[in-house]
Design a protein around this motif. Sequence first.
Motif, mmCIF file in Angstrom:
data_model
loop_
_atom_site.group_PDB
_atom_site.id
_atom_site.type_symbol
_atom_site.label_atom_id
_atom_site.label_comp_id
_atom_site.label_asym_id
_atom_site.label_seq_id
_atom_site.Cartn_x
_atom_site.Cartn_y
_atom_site.Cartn_z
ATOM 1 N N ALA A 61 -52.748 -8.420 14.993
ATOM 2 C CA ALA A 61 -53.065 -7.834 14.005
ATOM 3 C C ALA A 61 -52.269 -6.806 13.533
ATOM 4 C CB ALA A 61 -54.601 -7.332 14.198
ATOM 5 N N TYR A 62 -51.619 -5.987 14.457
ATOM 6 C CA TYR A 62 -50.617 -5.006 14.167
ATOM 7 C C TYR A 62 -49.324 -5.612 13.618
ATOM 8 C CZ TYR A 62 -53.799 -1.413 15.683
ATOM 9 O OH TYR A 62 -54.742 -0.589 15.739
ATOM 10 N N GLY A 63 -48.930 -6.997 13.683
ATOM 11 C CA GLY A 63 -47.684 -7.546 13.500
ATOM 12 C C GLY A 63 -46.755 -7.520 14.668
ATOM 13 N N TRP A 64 -47.306 -7.435 15.910
ATOM 14 C CA TRP A 64 -46.664 -7.427 17.124
ATOM 15 C C TRP A 64 -46.751 -8.717 17.876
ATOM 16 C CZ3 TRP A 64 -49.029 -2.358 19.355
ATOM 17 C CH2 TRP A 64 -48.910 -1.255 18.598
ATOM 18 N N LYS A 65 -46.163 -8.998 18.981
ATOM 19 C CA LYS A 65 -46.304 -10.138 19.571
ATOM 20 C C LYS A 65 -46.992 -9.887 20.712
ATOM 21 C CE LYS A 65 -43.567 -13.390 22.480
ATOM 22 N NZ LYS A 65 -43.812 -14.724 21.535
ATOM 23 N N GLY A 66 -48.089 -10.871 21.017
ATOM 24 C CA GLY A 66 -49.048 -10.822 21.920
ATOM 25 C C GLY A 66 -48.596 -11.977 22.999
ATOM 26 N N ILE A 85 -42.963 -12.492 31.213
ATOM 27 C CA ILE A 85 -42.291 -11.391 31.505
ATOM 28 C C ILE A 85 -40.752 -11.561 30.773
ATOM 29 C CG2 ILE A 85 -40.840 -9.839 32.850
ATOM 30 C CD1 ILE A 85 -43.215 -10.143 35.059
ATOM 31 N N ALA A 86 -40.181 -12.610 30.981
ATOM 32 C CA ALA A 86 -39.090 -12.897 30.229
ATOM 33 C C ALA A 86 -39.003 -12.936 28.674
ATOM 34 C CB ALA A 86 -38.379 -14.304 30.776
ATOM 35 N N ALA A 87 -40.375 -13.548 28.315
ATOM 36 C CA ALA A 87 -40.597 -13.553 26.892
ATOM 37 C C ALA A 87 -40.864 -11.993 26.242
ATOM 38 C CB ALA A 87 -41.691 -14.506 26.629
ATOM 39 N N MET A 88 -41.414 -11.328 27.244
ATOM 40 C CA MET A 88 -41.596 -9.990 26.635
ATOM 41 C C MET A 88 -40.328 -9.383 26.466
ATOM 42 S SD MET A 88 -43.653 -6.941 28.978
ATOM 43 C CE MET A 88 -42.275 -6.983 30.097
ATOM 44 N N ILE A 89 -39.433 -9.338 27.562
ATOM 45 C CA ILE A 89 -38.139 -8.573 27.407
ATOM 46 C C ILE A 89 -37.195 -9.162 26.214
ATOM 47 C CG2 ILE A 89 -36.206 -8.307 28.594
ATOM 48 C CD1 ILE A 89 -37.826 -8.382 31.330
ATOM 49 N N ALA A 90 -37.424 -10.394 26.224
ATOM 50 C CA ALA A 90 -36.561 -10.955 24.812
ATOM 51 C C ALA A 90 -36.895 -10.737 23.783
ATOM 52 C CB ALA A 90 -36.445 -12.572 25.326
ATOM 53 N N HIS A 91 -38.109 -10.355 23.394
ATOM 54 C CA HIS A 91 -38.683 -10.050 22.089
ATOM 55 C C HIS A 91 -38.473 -8.901 21.385
ATOM 56 C CE1 HIS A 91 -41.364 -10.427 18.597
ATOM 57 N NE2 HIS A 91 -41.752 -9.045 18.889
ATOM 58 N N ASP A 92 -37.753 -8.635 20.198
ATOM 59 C CA ASP A 92 -37.246 -7.484 19.722
ATOM 60 C C ASP A 92 -38.254 -6.890 18.846
ATOM 61 O OD1 ASP A 92 -35.252 -5.848 18.937
ATOM 62 O OD2 ASP A 92 -34.701 -6.867 17.006
ATOM 63 N N GLY A 93 -39.118 -6.137 19.466
ATOM 64 C CA GLY A 93 -40.198 -5.454 18.850
ATOM 65 C C GLY A 93 -41.392 -5.248 20.059
ATOM 66 N N PRO A 94 -42.430 -4.458 19.460
ATOM 67 C CA PRO A 94 -43.629 -4.374 20.326
ATOM 68 C C PRO A 94 -44.310 -5.788 20.733
ATOM 69 C CG PRO A 94 -43.611 -3.212 18.144
ATOM 70 C CD PRO A 94 -42.669 -4.231 18.080
ATOM 71 N N VAL A 95 -44.625 -5.350 22.150
ATOM 72 C CA VAL A 95 -45.436 -6.687 22.441
ATOM 73 C C VAL A 95 -46.683 -6.083 23.334
ATOM 74 C CG1 VAL A 95 -45.285 -8.462 24.406
ATOM 75 C CG2 VAL A 95 -43.054 -7.803 22.960
ATOM 76 N N ILE A 96 -47.904 -6.535 23.359
ATOM 77 C CA ILE A 96 -48.720 -6.329 24.452
ATOM 78 C C ILE A 96 -48.943 -7.713 25.027
ATOM 79 C CG2 ILE A 96 -51.230 -6.422 24.579
ATOM 80 C CD1 ILE A 96 -51.412 -4.695 21.975
ATOM 81 N N VAL A 97 -48.885 -7.332 26.578
ATOM 82 C CA VAL A 97 -49.175 -8.505 27.410
ATOM 83 C C VAL A 97 -50.386 -8.471 28.156
ATOM 84 C CG1 VAL A 97 -48.113 -9.250 29.707
ATOM 85 C CG2 VAL A 97 -46.769 -8.654 27.810
ATOM 86 N N ASP A 98 -51.327 -9.332 27.969
ATOM 87 C CA ASP A 98 -52.672 -9.197 28.687
ATOM 88 C C ASP A 98 -52.289 -10.243 29.888
ATOM 89 O OD1 ASP A 98 -55.219 -9.691 29.262
ATOM 90 O OD2 ASP A 98 -55.741 -10.802 27.465
ATOM 91 N N PRO A 103 -61.243 -6.642 24.131
ATOM 92 C CA PRO A 103 -60.886 -7.278 23.027
ATOM 93 C C PRO A 103 -59.884 -8.336 23.200
ATOM 94 C CG PRO A 103 -59.892 -5.371 23.180
ATOM 95 C CD PRO A 103 -60.988 -5.187 24.426
ATOM 96 N N ASP A 104 -59.676 -9.287 22.498
ATOM 97 C CA ASP A 104 -58.701 -10.299 22.600
ATOM 98 C C ASP A 104 -57.216 -9.649 22.424
ATOM 99 O OD1 ASP A 104 -56.564 -12.168 22.311
ATOM 100 O OD2 ASP A 104 -58.431 -13.956 21.697
ATOM 101 N N PHE A 105 -56.613 -9.376 23.209
ATOM 102 C CA PHE A 105 -55.352 -8.570 23.298
ATOM 103 C C PHE A 105 -54.226 -9.226 22.628
ATOM 104 C CE2 PHE A 105 -57.555 -6.479 26.716
ATOM 105 C CZ PHE A 105 -57.562 -5.070 26.386
ATOM 106 N N VAL A 106 -54.102 -10.531 22.521
ATOM 107 C CA VAL A 106 -53.337 -11.113 21.752
ATOM 108 C C VAL A 106 -53.302 -11.066 20.414
ATOM 109 C CG1 VAL A 106 -52.474 -13.244 21.623
ATOM 110 C CG2 VAL A 106 -52.582 -12.689 23.828
#
Length: 97
Positions: A25-30, A43-56, A17-20
């Motif tokens: 679709a779940y309201g998370w950051k991709g 990685i910095a963007a992932m850490i800085a985000h306040d909430g769930p993140v999927i990194v592809d 799937p397109d993980f982003v």
Amino acid sequence: DLTYAGRYSESYSDALPDFVKLAEAYGWKGIRIEDPADLESGIAAMIAHDGPVIVDCRVAKLANCFPMIPSGAAHTDMILEADEVVGEMDDEAKALV
């Protein structure tokens, strides 16, 4: 590489799937990282985000990901870098795969 000396069976799926979009679709950051030059900022963007993140994070098909724990090994036998890989697993370890 460690288990069967590069004799791979097919396990890659062209229908991933397109993980982003899945994250969105779940309201998370991709976040998708395709270029090694973008790894640190991704990685910095992932850490800085306040909430769930999927990194592809896209890697070369033949790249091994380190650190890794070989099949059947204990966590204390973790391989940290590619230069620590010597030969292939012995038959006892292969039996555990």
